[in-house]
Structures are given as C-alpha cells and as structure tokens.
Design an enzyme around this catalytic site. Structure first.
Site, PDB file in Angstrom:
ATOM      1  N   ARG A 211       0.167   0.652   0.278  1.00  0.00           N
ATOM      2  CA  ARG A 211       0.402   1.667  -0.695  1.00  0.00           C
ATOM      3  C   ARG A 211      -0.503   1.662  -1.903  1.00  0.00           C
ATOM      4  O   ARG A 211      -0.487   0.632  -2.446  1.00  0.00           O
ATOM      5  CB  ARG A 211       1.889   1.538  -0.926  1.00  0.00           C
ATOM      6  CG  ARG A 211       2.810   1.499  -0.031  1.00  0.00           C
ATOM      7  CD  ARG A 211       4.146   1.940  -0.046  1.00  0.00           C
ATOM      8  NE  ARG A 211       4.847   2.484   1.156  1.00  0.00           N
ATOM      9  CZ  ARG A 211       6.106   3.132   1.466  1.00  0.00           C
ATOM     10  NH1 ARG A 211       6.722   3.380   0.250  1.00  0.00           N
ATOM     11  NH2 ARG A 211       6.547   2.954   2.384  1.00  0.00           N
ATOM     12  N   GLU A 213       0.026   2.153  -4.843  1.00  0.00           N
ATOM     13  CA  GLU A 213       0.765   2.326  -6.047  1.00  0.00           C
ATOM     14  C   GLU A 213       0.055   1.549  -7.056  1.00  0.00           C
ATOM     15  O   GLU A 213      -0.462   0.472  -7.173  1.00  0.00           O
ATOM     16  CB  GLU A 213       2.202   1.684  -5.904  1.00  0.00           C
ATOM     17  CG  GLU A 213       2.944   2.612  -4.823  1.00  0.00           C
ATOM     18  CD  GLU A 213       4.390   1.945  -4.690  1.00  0.00           C
ATOM     19  OE1 GLU A 213       4.338   0.475  -4.486  1.00  0.00           O
ATOM     20  OE2 GLU A 213       5.322   2.581  -4.014  1.00  0.00           O
ATOM     21  N   ARG A 219       6.654  -8.110  -8.263  1.00  0.00           N
ATOM     22  CA  ARG A 219       7.303  -7.760  -7.097  1.00  0.00           C
ATOM     23  C   ARG A 219       6.767  -6.896  -6.118  1.00  0.00           C
ATOM     24  O   ARG A 219       7.430  -6.260  -5.422  1.00  0.00           O
ATOM     25  CB  ARG A 219       8.792  -7.621  -7.238  1.00  0.00           C
ATOM     26  CG  ARG A 219       9.266  -6.433  -8.085  1.00  0.00           C
ATOM     27  CD  ARG A 219      10.475  -6.088  -8.257  1.00  0.00           C
ATOM     28  NE  ARG A 219      10.945  -4.715  -8.904  1.00  0.00           N
ATOM     29  CZ  ARG A 219      12.374  -4.392  -9.033  1.00  0.00           C
ATOM     30  NH1 ARG A 219      13.273  -5.109  -8.299  1.00  0.00           N
ATOM     31  NH2 ARG A 219      12.521  -3.348  -9.710  1.00  0.00           N
ATOM     32  N   HIS A 220       5.693  -6.348  -6.615  1.00  0.00           N
ATOM     33  CA  HIS A 220       4.994  -5.210  -6.026  1.00  0.00           C
ATOM     34  C   HIS A 220       3.512  -5.767  -5.590  1.00  0.00           C
ATOM     35  O   HIS A 220       2.725  -6.503  -6.099  1.00  0.00           O
ATOM     36  CB  HIS A 220       4.558  -4.073  -6.852  1.00  0.00           C
ATOM     37  CG  HIS A 220       5.940  -3.156  -7.021  1.00  0.00           C
ATOM     38  ND1 HIS A 220       6.535  -3.384  -8.223  1.00  0.00           N
ATOM     39  CD2 HIS A 220       6.437  -2.012  -6.360  1.00  0.00           C
ATOM     40  CE1 HIS A 220       7.685  -2.522  -8.203  1.00  0.00           C
ATOM     41  NE2 HIS A 220       7.515  -1.604  -7.191  1.00  0.00           N
ATOM     42  N   GLU A 357      15.586  -4.529  -4.207  1.00  0.00           N
ATOM     43  CA  GLU A 357      15.844  -3.875  -3.001  1.00  0.00           C
ATOM     44  C   GLU A 357      14.883  -4.539  -1.973  1.00  0.00           C
ATOM     45  O   GLU A 357      13.840  -4.906  -2.298  1.00  0.00           O
ATOM     46  CB  GLU A 357      15.291  -2.535  -3.351  1.00  0.00           C
ATOM     47  CG  GLU A 357      15.270  -1.768  -1.974  1.00  0.00           C
ATOM     48  CD  GLU A 357      14.429  -0.409  -1.995  1.00  0.00           C
ATOM     49  OE1 GLU A 357      14.030   0.341  -1.247  1.00  0.00           O
ATOM     50  OE2 GLU A 357      14.557   0.311  -3.190  1.00  0.00           O
ATOM     51  N   SER A 360      15.234  -0.052   2.958  1.00  0.00           N
ATOM     52  CA  SER A 360      15.381   1.183   2.707  1.00  0.00           C
ATOM     53  C   SER A 360      15.490   1.946   4.472  1.00  0.00           C
ATOM     54  O   SER A 360      14.658   1.634   5.149  1.00  0.00           O
ATOM     55  CB  SER A 360      14.099   2.154   2.288  1.00  0.00           C
ATOM     56  OG  SER A 360      14.537   3.440   2.133  1.00  0.00           O
ATOM     57  N   ARG A 408       9.257  -9.747   0.315  1.00  0.00           N
ATOM     58  CA  ARG A 408      10.365  -9.636  -0.784  1.00  0.00           C
ATOM     59  C   ARG A 408      11.579 -10.488  -0.207  1.00  0.00           C
ATOM     60  O   ARG A 408      12.445 -11.120  -0.665  1.00  0.00           O
ATOM     61  CB  ARG A 408      10.903  -8.188  -0.864  1.00  0.00           C
ATOM     62  CG  ARG A 408      10.059  -7.282  -1.705  1.00  0.00           C
ATOM     63  CD  ARG A 408      10.698  -6.188  -2.237  1.00  0.00           C
ATOM     64  NE  ARG A 408       9.719  -5.330  -3.229  1.00  0.00           N
ATOM     65  CZ  ARG A 408      10.420  -4.398  -4.107  1.00  0.00           C
ATOM     66  NH1 ARG A 408      11.469  -4.100  -3.892  1.00  0.00           N
ATOM     67  NH2 ARG A 408       9.551  -4.020  -4.833  1.00  0.00           N
TER      68      ARG A 408
END
Length: 434
Positions: A211, A213, A219-220, A357, A360, A408
C-alpha cells in the site's frame, strides 16, 4: 551432517564440540571465561591459564565478541556457571572473526535506537528478546494455518503483480511489466472471491500486500503480511465466527508453545488468551459509546469514519477484542453487500483490539448487476475489472470473508510499541534497505 552438540544438550562427562557466537569474555587474571551462544542458549568455556597451552588461551581470549567459534572439550559440572555446566577446552577455532567495533550491543546491555537496530537487523536478532518476537510470530502463523484447516479452508496463493488495484488507482505502487504499467497488489480480495466461485468454496491466504500510503506512524507499513479468509455460503456473522476462532487459536498456540519466548520478553505473567465471545457492537452503538466517553472534541455523527482517537476511546471502554458491525454503506468498499432491509447499512465489519483495528471484512455482493452498480457509485470503471466482474455472471454463490494484519496481531499480542518490531526487514516511506 553437522556433528556439533548444541549448548542446551551438553551434559557433564561428555566430550563435545559446540559452535556459536562469542557472547561475552571475562578475564579474571589466572582464570578466564568466554560465553558461547547458539540457537539453544549459552555455555561457559573456562580457561585456566597456568594449566593450558599458551596458544589455546591466546586464541580463546583474543577473539572479539560476536565472532563465530568452534570449541571442543570436556563438559564438567559447575554450579557457579550460568547453566550449571562448563566446558574445559581442548581446542578453540575461530571460524569467522567479528569486527571489534559493533554498531550495536547484541547482549542488550546497551540500548540502541530502533533505526540503528533495523539498519543492523542481523545483529539485532541475536538478542533473545528480539529473536523471541519472530519465534512467536512463526507460532502465530502456524496456529492460524491450523485454525483455517480445522474449518476445512484450502490455502491458496494469489498474484502480487496486477493490472488494477483492489479498490481503484489510489495507494498503488506502479511497476513496469514488460513495457506495460502494472501494480503491486493491495489485497488478495478480488482473487479470493473468484476462488469461492470456483468450487473450492472456502479458502485462506497468508501473503504480502503493498500500500502506497504516506503514513509514517508506529502502526503503518507499506509492505505487510495479510491473513485472508473467504467462504462461499457464509454471511457476515459466519465470517466473524471464524475470525474469532482464528485469533483465539493464535493466542492459544503462543500460550502453549512459546513459554520461553514470553519469558524472554518479560510478559509471561501478563499474557492472556482471550476468553469468551468477542462483543459485537453495531456502528451506531459504537459511535454512541465513543461520544459518551467525552474524549473527542466533536461528537461523531452517522457516516463518520473512526479516527485513531475514537478507536482508542472505544477500546478503553470495551477493554478487550470486539467487533464493529453494520457500517454505513457509503464508507465501505464496493464489494461489500448492503443489508437487504436497509441499503444505507452494509454487512461490513471490523474486528478491533482495544488499541487498534486488526480486521476488516463483511459479506460480499455476489449479484452481478448490483456489483457493477457499486463500481460506478464509487467512481470506478467496471470494464477495468472485467476479469473479476464477468465471473459473477456464471453462478457466484453468496460469500463472506475478511483480512487480518499479521503484524498488527503480533504487535498487539505482545504489546510492542512499533509495528516495525514485528517485521524482520520492514518497508515504510523511508526504509527500502536492508
């Protein structure tokens, strides 16, 4: 075959050859010791200078810390030794000399910044606590696979180089593929859906996702490991049942098989396997509970996504793993099915740890016309995804599934401060090497 003896297996009265790294050197004058470390532990090697050959003593004591050595000698009982035994060497061979200037201290006595540790990950992993994280991670993945097999899911591997992204053209890493533009896959979502229509019906995958991002948070990651599940003839409730089973199985496997590793991390007394069913809050109930905490500057309203602050407030209120269900349709992806009795509400769910989280998921839209309409509503071109959409013309069963971030899961399980501690060689905005 390697005929060495591991340090943990050395017994008094045996003649052994051990191989490992020089962990520590102690010179006390007439007597000296080196501590040799291998994958099973450490053992003391004793040098009585006046009673040993000078060359042997010199070889043993001139070696630098973290050098690789082979030591042959007799194992003797010694209660004062760290492990109750020691080796009196007949020979010491230096297999690979280490530079005396180490970029960090593998004994852990001197702390190092995370960036230094990641730059020198091989050395960093020589610390028992760091090594323990990845031994636990391996057990998590083993337990997860067993949990999937227990519900008759088949393991699959889907492409990581794709022509289109799972959710359109955002957050994609472009690559050149034989003169054409391609992308690193964000998720196996579309492919695992195709598999449940193939006759396999119930599948799982553990593999990398990418990703683009621009987050730079603890946490990413830009390359992560996703644990994915999909099943035909499941609804969102069935998918949540399997999700809970898989997460609990991961904890149970660690509790049963990683006692030494939990001890190395100093959390053996605090580690708990989740007990009881995970609470299932609707999105509406979740925002009501968040607002009731008074932790946010502005109250949430229907349609808002949950900020990090909102997640933390709710997590503190719930105090354990939980689900948020029935999200607004407008903030869930096109492939998530809406409720039959209310198109404003989706079958999407998230599974949460109190701090963040983890999962998903949801029931998927299996009807061709509604799926294509979902693409168009989110501004995506259905023709770019024809390989996916056309299969929904040929008998696609109702199905549901989810994706779980492996890093995570490990991070929250062990209370790590930064997700990069759960990855051997992390990839983020700044880090492309090692």
């Amino acid at each position: 075959m390697d005929e060495r003896t591991y340090t943990a297996d050395a017994e008094p009265g045996e003649d052994v050859t051990i191989k490992g790294w020089v962990h520590e050197i102690r010179d006390l004058g007439g007597i000296a010791f080196i501590i040799v470390r291998d994958t099973t532990g450490k053992i003391q090697v004793k040098f009585e200078k006046d009673e040993m050959d000078d060359d042997l003593v010199e070889t043993g004591l001139d070696v630098h810390r973290e050098s690789v050595v082979a030591v042959t000698g007799a194992v003797e009982q010694e209660e004062r030794a760290p492990t109750g035994v020691e080796i009196v060497p007949e020979s010491v061979k230096v297999i690979a000399e280490a530079d005396p200037e180490l970029p960090l201290d593998p004994s852990g006595k001197v702390d190092a910044e995370l960036s230094t540790r990641l730059d020198n990950r091989t050395l960093d992993l020589r610390k028992p606590a760091v090594q323990a994280v990845f031994e636990i991670r391996a057990e998590v993945l083993r337990s997860v696979r067993e949990a999937f097999r227990s519900v008759d899911a088949t393991e699959i591997n889907t492409p990581k180089i794709v022509a289109t992204g799972t959710e359109g053209g955002t957050e994609l890493f472009p690559i050149t593929y034989f003169g054409r533009e391609a992308f690193m896959n964000q998720s196996p979502q579309l492919f695992k859906q195709l598999m449940v229509g193939s006759g396999l019906e119930r599948v799982f995958e553990i593999g990398p996702i990418f990703r683009a991002e621009e987050h730079n948070t603890p946490r990413h990651l830009n390359e992560a490991t996703s644990i994915d599940f999909e099943s035909a003839f499941f609804d969102d409730g069935d998918a949540m049942d399997v999700c809970e089973h898989v997460v609990k199985s991961a904890y149970e496997g660690v509790a049963e098989n990683c006692g030494a590793q939990l001890e190395a991390l100093g959390i053996e007394d605090d580690f708990e396997v989740p007990d009881g069913e995970f609470e299932r809050l609707t999105y509406e109930e979740a925002i009501e509970r968040i607002n009731a905490t008074g932790e946010l500057d502005e109250p949430l309203v229907w349609g808002d996504d949950l900020s990090t602050e909102a997640e933390h407030a709710l997590g503190q209120a719930v105090g354990e793993h939980y689900f948020i269900t029935d999200w607004p349709s407008e903030i869930k992806p096109f492939y998530i099915k809406d409720r039959d009795d209310d198109p404003e509400v989706s079958t999407g769910f998230d599974m949460m740890h109190p701090s963040m989280e983890l999962v998903s998921g949801g029931q998927r839209e299996h009807r061709y016309d509604q799926l294509v309409a979902g693409f168009e509503q989110q501004g995506l071109d259905p023709e770019a995804f024809e390989y996916y959409t056309k299969m929904f013309k040929y008998g696609m069963p109702p199905h549901a599934g989810w994706g779980l971030g492996a890093e995570r899961l490990v991070m929250t399980m062990l209370g790590l401060e930064n997700i990069r501690e759960a990855v051997i060689f992390p990839r983020d905005r700044q880090r492309l090497s090692p």
